[in-house]
Scaffold this active site. Sequence first.
Site, PDB file in Angstrom:
ATOM      1  CG  ASN A  42      44.792  54.599  41.137  1.00  0.00           C
ATOM      2  OD1 ASN A  42      45.016  55.153  40.070  1.00  0.00           O
ATOM      3  ND2 ASN A  42      44.911  54.979  42.343  1.00  0.00           N
ATOM      4  CD  GLU A  44      43.071  57.075  45.753  1.00  0.00           C
ATOM      5  OE1 GLU A  44      44.722  58.731  46.555  1.00  0.00           O
ATOM      6  OE2 GLU A  44      43.721  56.397  46.040  1.00  0.00           O
ATOM      7  CB  CYS A  53      40.340  50.170  40.730  1.00  0.00           C
ATOM      8  SG  CYS A  53      40.046  49.763  42.863  1.00  0.00           S
ATOM      9  CD  GLU A  55      42.324  47.860  38.370  1.00  0.00           C
ATOM     10  OE1 GLU A  55      41.866  48.801  38.545  1.00  0.00           O
ATOM     11  OE2 GLU A  55      42.583  46.548  38.938  1.00  0.00           O
ATOM     12  CB  CYS A  86      40.556  45.293  44.244  1.00  0.00           C
ATOM     13  SG  CYS A  86      38.997  46.481  43.424  1.00  0.00           S
ATOM     14  CB  CYS A  89      38.498  45.576  38.949  1.00  0.00           C
ATOM     15  SG  CYS A  89      38.242  46.941  39.840  1.00  0.00           S
TER      16      CYS A  89
HETATM   17  N1  THU Z   1      43.048  50.657  43.009  1.00  0.00           N
HETATM   18  C1  THU Z   1      43.656  50.225  41.351  1.00  0.00           C
HETATM   19  O1  THU Z   1      42.898  51.593  40.891  1.00  0.00           O
HETATM   20  N2  THU Z   1      43.226  49.081  40.896  1.00  0.00           N
HETATM   21  C2  THU Z   1      43.134  47.876  42.215  1.00  0.00           C
HETATM   22  O2  THU Z   1      42.587  46.645  41.500  1.00  0.00           O
HETATM   23  C3  THU Z   1      42.860  47.645  43.353  1.00  0.00           C
HETATM   24  C4  THU Z   1      43.250  49.510  43.948  1.00  0.00           C
HETATM   25  C5  THU Z   1      43.566  51.689  43.549  1.00  0.00           C
HETATM   26  C6  THU Z   1      41.848  52.523  44.364  1.00  0.00           C
HETATM   27  C7  THU Z   1      42.716  53.101  45.701  1.00  0.00           C
HETATM   28  O3  THU Z   1      43.178  54.464  44.603  1.00  0.00           O
HETATM   29  C8  THU Z   1      44.797  53.284  45.522  1.00  0.00           C
HETATM   30  O4  THU Z   1      44.529  51.984  44.983  1.00  0.00           O
HETATM   31  C9  THU Z   1      44.874  52.142  47.136  1.00  0.00           C
HETATM   32  O5  THU Z   1      44.388  51.056  47.025  1.00  0.00           O
END
Ligand code: THU
Length: 131
Positions: A42, A44, A53, A55, A86, A89
């Site tokens: 991920n 940010e 994310c 994925e 999520c 994704c």
């Molecule tokens: N996140 C992912 O990388 N994958 C997911 O399927 C769920 C959420 C990350 C996004 C964000 O940086 C952190 O998790 C919190 O939501």
Amino acid sequence: MDPKKLVKIALEVREKAYARYSGFRVGAALLTKSGRVFTGVNVENASYGLTVCAERVAVFKAISEGEREFVAIAIASDSSEKTVPCGACRQVLYEFCEDLDVIMADREGNYEIVKLRDLFPRGFKLGGEEH
Ligand code: THU
């Protein structure tokens, strides 16, 4: 490939996550039909909504390298609970492979495998002759 190996790769790459705001580090490892593995973390941003994310990073890396056929994706985070993808994704993965094995792991490497079509039934696809 043994799911355990893919989980190990996801756990390792998680270290590279850029999770400055949530502190929630995620790693993903996407296995192609041809046997290649594309990783993702991920990423940010100070403008929170721009976060991508793990994925999706893995999928976009694979697509941009010419790979479109996928077998499995392993997802792991620092959580003691198994990390599930999520909704956004799931939709992105669904575009390429409904039959995908989604391997959801906890931080200890324990995992559960569910087919994407079971995690995400009736995902959106453009229908009609023109598509
Ligand atoms: N996140 C992912 O990388 N994958 C997911 O399927 C769920 C959420 C990350 C996004 C964000 O940086 C952190 O998790 C919190 O939501």
